[in-house]
Design a protein around this motif. Structure first.
Motif, PDB file in Angstrom:
ATOM      1  N   VAL A  99       0.831  -1.209   0.000  1.00 49.87           N
ATOM      2  CA  VAL A  99       0.000   0.000   0.000  1.00 49.87           C
ATOM      3  C   VAL A  99       0.863   1.254   0.000  1.00 49.87           C
ATOM      4  O   VAL A  99       0.584   2.229  -0.717  1.00 49.87           O
ATOM      5  N   ILE A 100       1.924   1.243   0.794  1.00 52.88           N
ATOM      6  CA  ILE A 100       2.819   2.415   0.841  1.00 52.88           C
ATOM      7  C   ILE A 100       3.466   2.663  -0.515  1.00 52.88           C
ATOM      8  O   ILE A 100       3.557   3.803  -0.983  1.00 52.88           O
ATOM      9  N   LEU A 101       3.902   1.587  -1.177  1.00 48.39           N
ATOM     10  CA  LEU A 101       4.513   1.742  -2.495  1.00 48.39           C
ATOM     11  C   LEU A 101       3.512   2.299  -3.504  1.00 48.39           C
ATOM     12  O   LEU A 101       3.840   3.190  -4.302  1.00 48.39           O
ATOM     13  N   VAL A 102       2.281   1.773  -3.492  1.00 46.92           N
ATOM     14  CA  VAL A 102       1.253   2.253  -4.424  1.00 46.92           C
ATOM     15  C   VAL A 102       0.940   3.725  -4.173  1.00 46.92           C
ATOM     16  O   VAL A 102       0.841   4.528  -5.111  1.00 46.92           O
ATOM     17  N   LEU A 103       0.772   4.093  -2.919  1.00 42.99           N
ATOM     18  CA  LEU A 103       0.478   5.487  -2.593  1.00 42.99           C
ATOM     19  C   LEU A 103       1.620   6.421  -2.992  1.00 42.99           C
ATOM     20  O   LEU A 103       1.395   7.548  -3.449  1.00 42.99           O
ATOM     21  N   THR A 104       2.848   5.949  -2.837  1.00 41.44           N
ATOM     22  CA  THR A 104       3.996   6.758  -3.241  1.00 41.44           C
ATOM     23  C   THR A 104       4.004   7.005  -4.738  1.00 41.44           C
ATOM     24  O   THR A 104       4.218   8.134  -5.206  1.00 41.44           O
ATOM     25  N   VAL A 105       3.740   5.936  -5.509  1.00 40.49           N
ATOM     26  CA  VAL A 105       3.699   6.082  -6.967  1.00 40.49           C
ATOM     27  C   VAL A 105       2.575   7.020  -7.381  1.00 40.49           C
ATOM     28  O   VAL A 105       2.754   7.891  -8.244  1.00 40.49           O
ATOM     29  N   LEU A 106       1.396   6.872  -6.772  1.00 40.90           N
ATOM     30  CA  LEU A 106       0.272   7.755  -7.108  1.00 40.90           C
ATOM     31  C   LEU A 106       0.566   9.197  -6.736  1.00 40.90           C
ATOM     32  O   LEU A 106       0.205  10.128  -7.478  1.00 40.90           O
TER      33      LEU A 106
END
Length: 432
Positions: A99-106
């Motif tokens: 989730v942290i990785l996805v939020l960072t990319v977004l």
């Protein structure tokens, strides 16, 4: 003492104790037990233990395999003994990392995306705030002097730009020097739409194009410019020096914006209404016109297409401010009609044709040499007459094929590139 020796002593001692309990010795027989049986059993037992001493230990390969099996069993026993909360924690940690990785990319994506959406000039601010409560859209009375700052005009025609969120302004923000409106004569008004089912009284030629253009050009040209000028009627020559007026684009004020009016209803009845509704632009000297001997350029060039009647358009030989969209496929080739000479820069501006019917499909993802020759011949014939060649209905997908066709059209001298994707058109290297 080894475990094997301890086992031997254990059995020997039990044998001796057993004989004592039976009251036997080496020469007597107690009941059914004979003394020689016990001795024989002792000898067999010693032989068995001797054979155990001779068993070979397993080799190193076998020991490694056995070690691996013991380790596997140990881990399985440990994992089965762990409480479920441990595994739940591990799963939650993995999910949290994802989730942290996805939020960072977004976050990175939207940061870049939003930066691109920040308006840099008035046109882009109008587009960004269109329809917002309290916003000043096309009814805004005052524009700043940098209305079209940083917008580079490019020779592209915004095909059916009334389909876009903000008609006209979206095309201008991309730098397109041509816009298009499909008009239908309805209750003595010109409504804009691709079909009759899409018509509404709020979307008319006046509200979507004429009034916004008047507002834009009025603020691009200070009132001082209009001193010592007079107005004109459709049948008279304008004494306003329209060539000296500033156009829509700040970078190149001499660039004329082409307003293509595609007549969808009956041309004979619609054409007079078009002339009437163009009067506000005409009276201000904003229109390109023919004065009977030469074409005087203005900030706006009106072109009639579709059902526009050519005979009515050229009926006035001393003044006209609507130019014809000539048939491009009839200007060149062995089968060109004899009346092709009718279309000149005095009565026409565009020379257009359906790409699919005139050129054909780009087989194998690229145009054939014969197709390129046809484009070269047609665009060259249009240029020789002072007209701008334009192909509509060019393939829009795949993108690689579309870009290939755009490159060919530009290279072969097409005067106006008909586009639907304004963003891609504005990002092209038009100077290369």
């Amino acid at each position: 003492m080894t475990s094997l020796q301890a086992t031997k002593d254990f059995f020997f001692n039990r044998t001796a104790i057993g004989r004592q309990r039976l009251g036997s010795d080496d020469n007597k027989v107690e009941g059914n037990y004979h003394s020689d049986v016990s001795d024989t059993s002792r000898d067999n037992l010693e032989g068995a233990f001797s054979s155990l001493d001779k068993i070979k230990k397993p080799g190193w390969v076998r020991r490694i395999i056995e070690y691996g099996r013991r380790r596997k069993t140990t881990f399985a026993d440990w994992s089965s003994a762990q409480p479920r909360s441990v595994w739940a924690s591990v799963i939650l940690a993995v999910l949290a990392t994802v989730v942290i990785l996805v939020l960072t990319v977004l976050l990175i994506y939207f940061n870049i995306h939003l930066r691109r959406q920040i308006p840099r000039n008035d046109i882009q601010r109008i587009v960004a705030s269109w329809g917002a409560p309290g916003s000043l859209t096309q009814a805004e009375e005052h524009y700043s002097t940098d209305f079209s700052r940083d917008i580079i005009p490019i020779p592209c025609h915004s095909h059916n730009d009334y389909w876009r969120k903000v008609p006209l302004y979206d095309a201008l923000a991309a730098g397109c020097t041509g816009v298009e409106a499909d008009v239908w004569l309805t209750n003595n008004d010109l409504l804009v739409g691709h079909s009759t089912g899409s018509l509404t009284s709020a979307r008319s030629l006046t509200s979507l194009y004429i009034d916004p253009l008047i507002s834009i050009l009025a603020h691009q040209n200070p009132p001082l410019t209009f001193q010592n000028t007079t107005t004109s009627t459709p049948q008279s020559n304008s004494t306003t020096n329209s060539a000296s007026l500033n156009g829509v684009f700040e970078i190149n004020p001499a660039t004329s914006l082409t307003l293509l009016i595609d007549v969808k209803s009956n041309g004979t009845s619609t054409f007079p209404v078009i002339l009437q509704q163009l009067e506000p632009l005409r009276s201000r000297g904003y229109l390109t016109y023919f004065d009977g001997s030469a074409v005087i350029p203005g900030p706006i060039t009106v072109v009639g297409s579709g059902n526009t009647p050519f005979d009515l358009l050229i009926s006035n030989t001393t003044y006209r401010d609507i130019f014809f969209d000539a048939p491009l496929d009839q200007l060149w080739g062995e089968n060109a009609p004899s009346n092709a000479s009718l279309y000149t820069s005095e009565n026409s501006y565009y020379a257009s044709v359906n790409f699919a019917s005139a050129i054909g499909k780009p087989w194998h993802g690229s145009l054939e040499p014969q197709q390129v020759d046809t484009i070269l011949g047609q665009s060259g014939a249009a240029a020789a007459k002072g007209l701008k060649a334009r192909y509509w209905n060019t393939p829009a997908w795949p993108v690689g094929v579309r870009d290939h066709i755009w490159d060919v059209l530009e290279k072969e001298g097409v005067g106006m590139l008909n586009v639907d994707d304004l963003t891609s058109a504005s990002q092209r290297n038009w100077g290369g």
